[in-house]
Design a protein around this motif. Structure first.
Motif, PDB file in Angstrom:
ATOM      1  N   THR A 196       0.845  -1.193   0.000  1.00  0.00           N
ATOM      2  CA  THR A 196       0.000   0.000   0.000  1.00  0.00           C
ATOM      3  C   THR A 196       0.881   1.243   0.000  1.00  0.00           C
ATOM      4  O   THR A 196       1.808   1.337   0.800  1.00  0.00           O
ATOM      5  CB  THR A 196      -0.907   0.018   1.247  1.00  0.00           C
ATOM      6  OG1 THR A 196      -1.681  -1.176   1.287  1.00  0.00           O
ATOM      7  CG2 THR A 196      -1.834   1.232   1.235  1.00  0.00           C
ATOM      8  N   GLU A 200      -1.609   6.323   1.440  1.00  0.00           N
ATOM      9  CA  GLU A 200      -2.837   5.560   1.682  1.00  0.00           C
ATOM     10  C   GLU A 200      -2.737   4.773   2.987  1.00  0.00           C
ATOM     11  O   GLU A 200      -3.712   4.680   3.746  1.00  0.00           O
ATOM     12  CB  GLU A 200      -3.091   4.607   0.515  1.00  0.00           C
ATOM     13  CG  GLU A 200      -3.431   5.295  -0.798  1.00  0.00           C
ATOM     14  CD  GLU A 200      -3.672   4.288  -1.908  1.00  0.00           C
ATOM     15  OE1 GLU A 200      -4.052   3.137  -1.599  1.00  0.00           O
ATOM     16  OE2 GLU A 200      -3.477   4.650  -3.086  1.00  0.00           O
ATOM     17  N   VAL A 203      -3.439   7.112   6.048  1.00  0.00           N
ATOM     18  CA  VAL A 203      -4.841   7.460   6.280  1.00  0.00           C
ATOM     19  C   VAL A 203      -5.646   6.237   6.700  1.00  0.00           C
ATOM     20  O   VAL A 203      -6.463   6.298   7.624  1.00  0.00           O
ATOM     21  CB  VAL A 203      -5.442   8.105   5.017  1.00  0.00           C
ATOM     22  CG1 VAL A 203      -6.942   8.342   5.193  1.00  0.00           C
ATOM     23  CG2 VAL A 203      -4.732   9.419   4.706  1.00  0.00           C
ATOM     24  N   GLU A 204      -5.398   5.100   6.047  1.00  0.00           N
ATOM     25  CA  GLU A 204      -6.156   3.896   6.389  1.00  0.00           C
ATOM     26  C   GLU A 204      -5.854   3.428   7.803  1.00  0.00           C
ATOM     27  O   GLU A 204      -6.726   2.880   8.495  1.00  0.00           O
ATOM     28  CB  GLU A 204      -5.834   2.783   5.386  1.00  0.00           C
ATOM     29  CG  GLU A 204      -6.745   1.582   5.514  1.00  0.00           C
ATOM     30  CD  GLU A 204      -6.562   0.577   4.397  1.00  0.00           C
ATOM     31  OE1 GLU A 204      -6.934  -0.601   4.603  1.00  0.00           O
ATOM     32  OE2 GLU A 204      -6.056   0.950   3.337  1.00  0.00           O
ATOM     33  N   ASP A 209      -2.423  12.223   7.768  1.00  0.00           N
ATOM     34  CA  ASP A 209      -1.817  12.221   6.444  1.00  0.00           C
ATOM     35  C   ASP A 209      -0.446  11.551   6.528  1.00  0.00           C
ATOM     36  O   ASP A 209      -0.034  11.081   7.598  1.00  0.00           O
ATOM     37  CB  ASP A 209      -1.685  13.652   5.886  1.00  0.00           C
ATOM     38  CG  ASP A 209      -0.981  14.614   6.854  1.00  0.00           C
ATOM     39  OD1 ASP A 209      -0.166  14.137   7.692  1.00  0.00           O
ATOM     40  OD2 ASP A 209      -1.242  15.821   6.788  1.00  0.00           O
ATOM     41  N   GLN A 210       0.279  11.513   5.417  1.00  0.00           N
ATOM     42  CA  GLN A 210       1.574  10.851   5.392  1.00  0.00           C
ATOM     43  C   GLN A 210       2.587  11.557   6.286  1.00  0.00           C
ATOM     44  O   GLN A 210       3.436  10.909   6.906  1.00  0.00           O
ATOM     45  CB  GLN A 210       2.111  10.784   3.954  1.00  0.00           C
ATOM     46  CG  GLN A 210       3.406   9.984   3.833  1.00  0.00           C
ATOM     47  CD  GLN A 210       3.859   9.816   2.398  1.00  0.00           C
ATOM     48  OE1 GLN A 210       3.062   9.964   1.468  1.00  0.00           O
ATOM     49  NE2 GLN A 210       5.134   9.504   2.200  1.00  0.00           N
TER      50      GLN A 210
END
Length: 232
Positions: A196, A200, A203-204, A209-210
């Motif tokens: 992934t 992404e 957030v998941e 955020d990153q």
């Protein structure tokens, strides 16, 4: 030569049995995961407490390791010691269980052809003679591990903030907010390892955020995602 790590589900509820071979002269990074381990390393039977920051393999560099990793909240009842007393520590089991019991177990491990299986047997036999882990705190760990907020988790179990914090110290070694951060980082790492993209995965896993994930990685792991996940 790279590290060789293998793990499998234990017969002890929620635990994982594992083995690790580290080449001579190298160290193996150990990131916080909310867990506690019973370890057999270099002829020593150790307990690894819950970590708040990254470390390395428990004894020296290189060698063969075996362990059983207990899910958050399950080891204190088994060992008879609150988790916060072992936070960021590696302790000889003989220091927790003085006298014959620890000595007998050390002798048993020294003679065992499969130390990992022997550690699992020790845990299972010990569990048969001890009080089960606090089911409320196991539920707390499961909720935080699934990404539920500390406030929602406290409400779900009917505990006030102070009560939850106090019981979390005994069960996990630190407060629920710290456990939530550690478990969130582990979720992100699992996603990133599976391919992934970092943004992404962040957030998941529950980060904003990153950049948030990058800060957590530096704070808890002392490195970057790329450096940690890139094979050497």
């Amino acid at each position: 030569m790279a590290d060789r790590y293998e793990e499998w589900a234990s017969r002890f509820d929620g635990a994982t049995v594992w083995t690790l071979s580290v080449p001579e002269g190298s160290v193996h990074p150990v990131l916080p995961d909310g867990c506690m381990d019973l370890l057999w390393i270099g002829g020593r039977l150790l307990v690894a407490g819950p970590d708040t920051h990254a470390g390395t393999s428990a004894v020296g560099t290189g060698g063969q390791y075996a362990g059983i990793r207990f899910a958050p909240g399950t080891a204190p009842a088994l060992l008879g010691v609150p988790a916060h007393e072992l936070r960021d520590r590696r302790v000889d089991l003989a220091d927790l269980w003085p006298g014959a019991p620890a000595r007998v177990l050390n002798e048993r491990l020294a003679e065992a052809p499969d130390p990992a299986a022997a550690l699992e047997t020790i845990a299972l036999r010990r569990a048969a003679d001890t009080t089960p882990p606090d089911p409320v705190m196991r539920f707390v760990a499961a909720q935080l591990g699934a990404g539920r907020s500390v406030a929602d988790t406290a409400q779900a179990v009917g505990l006030g903030a102070r009560q939850l914090h106090r019981r979390s110290l005994a069960a996990f070694g630190y407060g629920p907010k710290m456990l939530a951060r550690v478990l969130r980082l582990q979720r992100a790492l699992t996603l990133a390892r599976s391919g992934t993209p970092y943004a992404e995965a962040a957030v998941e896993a529950g980060c904003t955020d990153q950049a948030h994930l990058a800060r957590e990685m530096r704070d808890l792991a002392g490195t970057t995602l790329t450096a940690y996940l890139t094979p050497t």
